[in-house]
Design a protein around this motif. Structure first.
Motif, PDB file in Angstrom:
ATOM      1  N   HIS A 136       0.834  -1.208   0.000  1.00  0.00           N
ATOM      2  CA  HIS A 136       0.000   0.000   0.000  1.00  0.00           C
ATOM      3  C   HIS A 136       0.865   1.253   0.000  1.00  0.00           C
ATOM      4  O   HIS A 136       1.852   1.343   0.722  1.00  0.00           O
ATOM      5  N   LYS A 137       0.473   2.224  -0.810  1.00  0.00           N
ATOM      6  CA  LYS A 137       1.159   3.511  -0.855  1.00  0.00           C
ATOM      7  C   LYS A 137       0.159   4.603  -0.526  1.00  0.00           C
ATOM      8  O   LYS A 137      -0.845   4.773  -1.235  1.00  0.00           O
ATOM      9  N   ALA A 138       0.409   5.327   0.558  1.00  0.00           N
ATOM     10  CA  ALA A 138      -0.532   6.328   1.046  1.00  0.00           C
ATOM     11  C   ALA A 138      -0.726   7.448   0.032  1.00  0.00           C
ATOM     12  O   ALA A 138       0.180   7.795  -0.730  1.00  0.00           O
ATOM     13  N   SER A 139      -1.921   8.050   0.057  1.00  0.00           N
ATOM     14  CA  SER A 139      -2.227   9.189  -0.814  1.00  0.00           C
ATOM     15  C   SER A 139      -1.618  10.463  -0.229  1.00  0.00           C
ATOM     16  O   SER A 139      -1.160  10.496   0.920  1.00  0.00           O
ATOM     17  N   THR A 140      -1.647  11.528  -1.010  1.00  0.00           N
ATOM     18  CA  THR A 140      -1.138  12.822  -0.545  1.00  0.00           C
ATOM     19  C   THR A 140      -1.897  13.291   0.689  1.00  0.00           C
ATOM     20  O   THR A 140      -1.303  13.803   1.646  1.00  0.00           O
ATOM     21  N   VAL A 141      -3.202  13.124   0.692  1.00  0.00           N
ATOM     22  CA  VAL A 141      -4.027  13.524   1.833  1.00  0.00           C
ATOM     23  C   VAL A 141      -3.657  12.691   3.068  1.00  0.00           C
ATOM     24  O   VAL A 141      -3.567  13.224   4.183  1.00  0.00           O
ATOM     25  N   GLU A 142      -3.443  11.402   2.880  1.00  0.00           N
ATOM     26  CA  GLU A 142      -3.058  10.543   4.003  1.00  0.00           C
ATOM     27  C   GLU A 142      -1.696  10.941   4.559  1.00  0.00           C
ATOM     28  O   GLU A 142      -1.485  10.945   5.783  1.00  0.00           O
ATOM     29  N   LEU A 143      -0.761  11.304   3.685  1.00  0.00           N
ATOM     30  CA  LEU A 143       0.565  11.745   4.145  1.00  0.00           C
ATOM     31  C   LEU A 143       0.464  13.056   4.915  1.00  0.00           C
ATOM     32  O   LEU A 143       1.174  13.265   5.909  1.00  0.00           O
ATOM     33  N   ASP A 207     -21.663   9.729  24.249  1.00  0.00           N
ATOM     34  CA  ASP A 207     -21.852   9.635  25.694  1.00  0.00           C
ATOM     35  C   ASP A 207     -20.699   8.889  26.352  1.00  0.00           C
ATOM     36  O   ASP A 207     -20.505   8.969  27.560  1.00  0.00           O
ATOM     37  N   LEU A 208     -19.904   8.177  25.532  1.00  0.00           N
ATOM     38  CA  LEU A 208     -18.844   7.345  26.092  1.00  0.00           C
ATOM     39  C   LEU A 208     -17.540   8.091  26.307  1.00  0.00           C
ATOM     40  O   LEU A 208     -16.774   7.777  27.216  1.00  0.00           O
ATOM     41  N   TYR A 209     -17.240   9.092  25.456  1.00  0.00           N
ATOM     42  CA  TYR A 209     -15.890   9.637  25.401  1.00  0.00           C
ATOM     43  C   TYR A 209     -15.828  11.123  25.739  1.00  0.00           C
ATOM     44  O   TYR A 209     -16.769  11.888  25.495  1.00  0.00           O
ATOM     45  N   ASP A 210     -14.685  11.519  26.268  1.00  0.00           N
ATOM     46  CA  ASP A 210     -14.308  12.913  26.465  1.00  0.00           C
ATOM     47  C   ASP A 210     -13.291  13.223  25.363  1.00  0.00           C
ATOM     48  O   ASP A 210     -12.153  12.756  25.420  1.00  0.00           O
ATOM     49  N   ILE A 211     -13.691  14.014  24.362  1.00  0.00           N
ATOM     50  CA  ILE A 211     -12.930  14.127  23.113  1.00  0.00           C
ATOM     51  C   ILE A 211     -12.335  15.531  22.948  1.00  0.00           C
ATOM     52  O   ILE A 211     -13.016  16.535  23.154  1.00  0.00           O
ATOM     53  N   PHE A 212     -11.048  15.569  22.560  1.00  0.00           N
ATOM     54  CA  PHE A 212     -10.402  16.825  22.180  1.00  0.00           C
ATOM     55  C   PHE A 212      -9.908  16.706  20.739  1.00  0.00           C
ATOM     56  O   PHE A 212      -9.544  15.617  20.284  1.00  0.00           O
ATOM     57  N   VAL A 213      -9.890  17.844  20.044  1.00  0.00           N
ATOM     58  CA  VAL A 213      -9.444  17.899  18.656  1.00  0.00           C
ATOM     59  C   VAL A 213      -8.217  18.807  18.575  1.00  0.00           C
ATOM     60  O   VAL A 213      -8.263  19.965  19.017  1.00  0.00           O
ATOM     61  N   ILE A 214      -7.116  18.269  18.047  1.00  0.00           N
ATOM     62  CA  ILE A 214      -5.941  19.081  17.744  1.00  0.00           C
ATOM     63  C   ILE A 214      -6.039  19.487  16.277  1.00  0.00           C
ATOM     64  O   ILE A 214      -5.960  18.639  15.380  1.00  0.00           O
ATOM     65  N   SER A 215      -6.238  20.770  16.047  1.00  0.00           N
ATOM     66  CA  SER A 215      -6.418  21.299  14.692  1.00  0.00           C
ATOM     67  C   SER A 215      -5.138  22.004  14.255  1.00  0.00           C
ATOM     68  O   SER A 215      -4.635  22.891  14.950  1.00  0.00           O
ATOM     69  N   ILE A 216      -4.605  21.603  13.096  1.00  0.00           N
ATOM     70  CA  ILE A 216      -3.333  22.137  12.615  1.00  0.00           C
ATOM     71  C   ILE A 216      -3.510  22.714  11.214  1.00  0.00           C
ATOM     72  O   ILE A 216      -3.957  22.016  10.294  1.00  0.00           O
ATOM     73  N   LEU A 217      -3.148  23.990  11.063  1.00  0.00           N
ATOM     74  CA  LEU A 217      -3.091  24.598   9.736  1.00  0.00           C
ATOM     75  C   LEU A 217      -1.679  24.426   9.195  1.00  0.00           C
ATOM     76  O   LEU A 217      -0.698  24.714   9.882  1.00  0.00           O
ATOM     77  N   LEU A 218      -1.586  23.960   7.952  1.00  0.00           N
ATOM     78  CA  LEU A 218      -0.294  23.713   7.317  1.00  0.00           C
ATOM     79  C   LEU A 218      -0.080  24.689   6.163  1.00  0.00           C
ATOM     80  O   LEU A 218      -1.032  25.053   5.465  1.00  0.00           O
ATOM     81  N   ARG A 219       1.174  25.082   5.979  1.00  0.00           N
ATOM     82  CA  ARG A 219       1.528  25.928   4.830  1.00  0.00           C
ATOM     83  C   ARG A 219       2.771  25.351   4.161  1.00  0.00           C
ATOM     84  O   ARG A 219       3.803  25.171   4.809  1.00  0.00           O
ATOM     85  N   SER A 223      11.549  25.467   2.329  1.00  0.00           N
ATOM     86  CA  SER A 223      12.599  25.473   3.355  1.00  0.00           C
ATOM     87  C   SER A 223      12.085  24.969   4.703  1.00  0.00           C
ATOM     88  O   SER A 223      12.775  25.069   5.718  1.00  0.00           O
ATOM     89  N   GLY A 224      10.879  24.433   4.704  1.00  0.00           N
ATOM     90  CA  GLY A 224      10.263  24.010   5.961  1.00  0.00           C
ATOM     91  C   GLY A 224      10.724  22.632   6.416  1.00  0.00           C
ATOM     92  O   GLY A 224      11.626  22.023   5.836  1.00  0.00           O
ATOM     93  N   LEU A 225      10.086  22.155   7.474  1.00  0.00           N
ATOM     94  CA  LEU A 225      10.365  20.824   8.018  1.00  0.00           C
ATOM     95  C   LEU A 225       9.792  19.770   7.076  1.00  0.00           C
ATOM     96  O   LEU A 225       8.607  19.802   6.746  1.00  0.00           O
ATOM     97  N   SER A 226      10.632  18.827   6.651  1.00  0.00           N
ATOM     98  CA  SER A 226      10.158  17.778   5.740  1.00  0.00           C
ATOM     99  C   SER A 226       9.534  16.635   6.521  1.00  0.00           C
ATOM    100  O   SER A 226       9.834  16.422   7.713  1.00  0.00           O
ATOM    101  N   LEU A 260       9.617  11.668   0.486  1.00  0.00           N
ATOM    102  CA  LEU A 260       9.281  12.116   1.838  1.00  0.00           C
ATOM    103  C   LEU A 260       9.924  13.464   2.142  1.00  0.00           C
ATOM    104  O   LEU A 260       9.359  14.282   2.877  1.00  0.00           O
ATOM    105  N   SER A 261      11.085  13.712   1.563  1.00  0.00           N
ATOM    106  CA  SER A 261      11.782  14.976   1.790  1.00  0.00           C
ATOM    107  C   SER A 261      11.121  16.133   1.052  1.00  0.00           C
ATOM    108  O   SER A 261      11.279  17.302   1.440  1.00  0.00           O
ATOM    109  N   SER A 262      10.363  15.839   0.006  1.00  0.00           N
ATOM    110  CA  SER A 262       9.734  16.898  -0.795  1.00  0.00           C
ATOM    111  C   SER A 262       8.477  17.459  -0.125  1.00  0.00           C
ATOM    112  O   SER A 262       7.993  18.527  -0.506  1.00  0.00           O
ATOM    113  N   ILE A 263       7.944  16.759   0.862  1.00  0.00           N
ATOM    114  CA  ILE A 263       6.763  17.230   1.590  1.00  0.00           C
ATOM    115  C   ILE A 263       7.250  18.073   2.763  1.00  0.00           C
ATOM    116  O   ILE A 263       7.789  17.553   3.744  1.00  0.00           O
ATOM    117  N   ARG A 264       7.086  19.407   2.666  1.00  0.00           N
ATOM    118  CA  ARG A 264       7.658  20.326   3.657  1.00  0.00           C
ATOM    119  C   ARG A 264       6.631  21.389   4.060  1.00  0.00           C
ATOM    120  O   ARG A 264       5.915  21.921   3.211  1.00  0.00           O
TER     121      ARG A 264
END
Length: 320
Positions: A136-143, A207-219, A223-226, A260-264
Motif C-alpha cells: 500500500h502507498k498512502a495518498s497525498t491527503v493521508e501523508l 456519551d462514552l468519550y471525552d474528546i479533544f481535537v488538535i487542529s493544525i493549519l499547514l503551509r 525550506s520548511g520541516l520535511s 518524503l523529503s519533498s513534503i515540507r
C-alpha cells in the motif's frame, strides 16, 4: 551518526564468511547483548544467543526473511572466533531502506520485549514479514494527516508530554490517540486558510468519550520541516517503542527518501496555528444519529470556535 546507521555501515563493510557460516559482532543496547553481521550469501543478520540449545533447530523462510532457531554461528572477536548456538533473523532484501528498517525494528524489539524467547522472536519475524509484504502507498491527503499526527507527537514531546504511547496504530480507528477508555484525541490538518475539517459524527458526539481535537493549519514551504525529518525525529522519540516504529515503517515504506523529503511545511506557521478544541465546541449536529443511520460525516468550520490553552490541555492529559 545514529546507532542504526552505524550498525548498517558496519554490516555493509563486512566480508561474507564461508559457506553455511555467520560472521557476527556484538552490539550492546540497553544492557542486552545482541549481534549483527552477515551470512555466507552476504545478507544482513540479527541474532541473540539461544537459551534452548538442546532443542532441534528449525527454519522459517519467506521471500525476504529467514528465521533460524538454534543455528551454529561464528562470532567474530578481537583475537579469534567463537561458536555459539543462536537464534538468527536474516534479511534477504538488498533494499537499503528495508535493511535499515530491519535494524531499527530489531533493536526496538529487543528494548521493548520482556524476553528474547523463541515465541517473541517468531513474533518479530511475523511482523517484519507483514511489513515487507505491504504494497500500500498512502495518498497525498493521508501523508498530510500523517504529518499532523507525527507533529503532534513531537510538539507535545517538546513540552514534556509523551503522546506517542497513546497513538492508535490500527487502520480505521475512530480516534488518532486513545489516552484512556474515556479520553480520546483526534488530529485534523488542512492546507486551507480557513480552519475547516472533515469529521465523522461519532468523533464529535458521544456519551462514552471525552474528546479533544488538535487542529493544525499547514503551509507549504520549500525550506520548511520535511516529512522525512519529522519521521526521523519521532523515531528517536519512540526508539524503544516497537509498535510505534513498526507503524511508521509500514506507513512510509513504499516511498523513497526524496519523496518524503519533498513534503515540507512551515513550522513557525504550524506552531502559531496549532489549536486545541473540546469536541463540544466544534460546530456539529447536537443530536445522536437516528436509529438505522450510521457513518454520518460532515465538514465543520472551527474558525470562530473557542480553543483552549496548551496548559489546560496538558492538565486534562495528566489527570487520567
Amino acid at each position: 551518526m545514529d546507532k542504526i546507521r552505524e550498525i548498517y555501515n558496519e554490516i555493509m563493510v563486512m566480508d561474507a564468511p564461508q559457506e553455511r557460516q555467520y560472521t557476527l559482532v556484538k552490539i550492546e543496547t540497553d544492557g542486552v547483548e545482541v549481534f549483527y553481521g552477515k551470512d555466507s550469501d552476504d545478507n544482513p543478520v540479527f541474532s541473540v544467543i539461544s537459551h534452548n540449545a538442546q532443542l532441534r533447530p528449525t527454519i522459517q523462510k519467506t521471500k525476504k526473511l529467514i528465521f533460524w532457531f538454534n543455528a551454529i554461528c561464528s562470532i567474530k572477536g578481537d583475537d579469534a572466533n567463537a561458536e555459539e548456538i543462536m537464534n538468527v533473523l536474516t534479511c534477504l532484501s538488498h533494499n537499503e531502506n528495508e535493511i535499515v528498517a530491519f535494524i531499527r525494528l530489531s533493536l526496538a524489539f529487543i528494548s521493548d520485549a520482556s524476553e528474547q524467547s523463541v515465541k517473541s522472536l517468531s513474533e518479530l519475524f511475523t511482523s517484519l514479514t507483514n511489513l515487507f509484504a505491504n504494497a500500500h502507498k498512502a495518498s497525498t491527503v493521508e501523508l498530510q494527516g500523517f504529518f499532523g499526527e507525527l507533529y503532534a507527537i513531537k510538539y507535545f514531546n517538546d513540552l514534556g508530554i509523551n503522546l506517542g504511547d497513546y497513538w492508535q496504530k490500527k487502520e480505521k480507528m475512530k480516534f488518532d490517540f486513545s489516552i484512556s477508555f474515556q479520553k480520546k484525541i483526534e488530529v485534523k490538518t488542512t492546507t486551507n486558510e480557513l480552519r475547516i475539517h472533515h469529521f465523522r459524527h461519532e468523533q464529535l458526539l458521544s456519551d462514552l468519550y471525552d474528546i479533544f481535537v488538535i487542529s493544525i493549519l499547514l503551509r507549504d514551504d520549500d525550506s520548511g520541516l520535511s516529512l522525512l525529518e519529522l519521521i526521523k525525529d519521532v523515531q528517536i522519540i519512540a526508539k524503544t517503542n516497537f509498535n510505534t516504529l513498526m507503524y511508521i515503517e509500514d506507513f512510509v515504506k513504499n516511498f523513497d527518501e526524496s519523496e518524503l523529503s519533498s513534503i515540507r511545511f512551515d513550522t513557525g506557521y504550524v506552531d502559531r496555528n496549532l489549536h486545541i478544541f473540546k469536541a463540544q465546541d466544534v460546530p456539529r449536529f447536537k443530536e445522536e444519529q437516528p436509529l438505522g443511520v450510521s457513518k454520518t460525516e460532515y465538514d465543520s468550520d472551527l474558525t470562530n470556535s473557542r480553543h483552549i490553552s496548551n496548559e489546560e490541555f496538558i492538565a486534562w492529559l495528566l489527570n487520567v
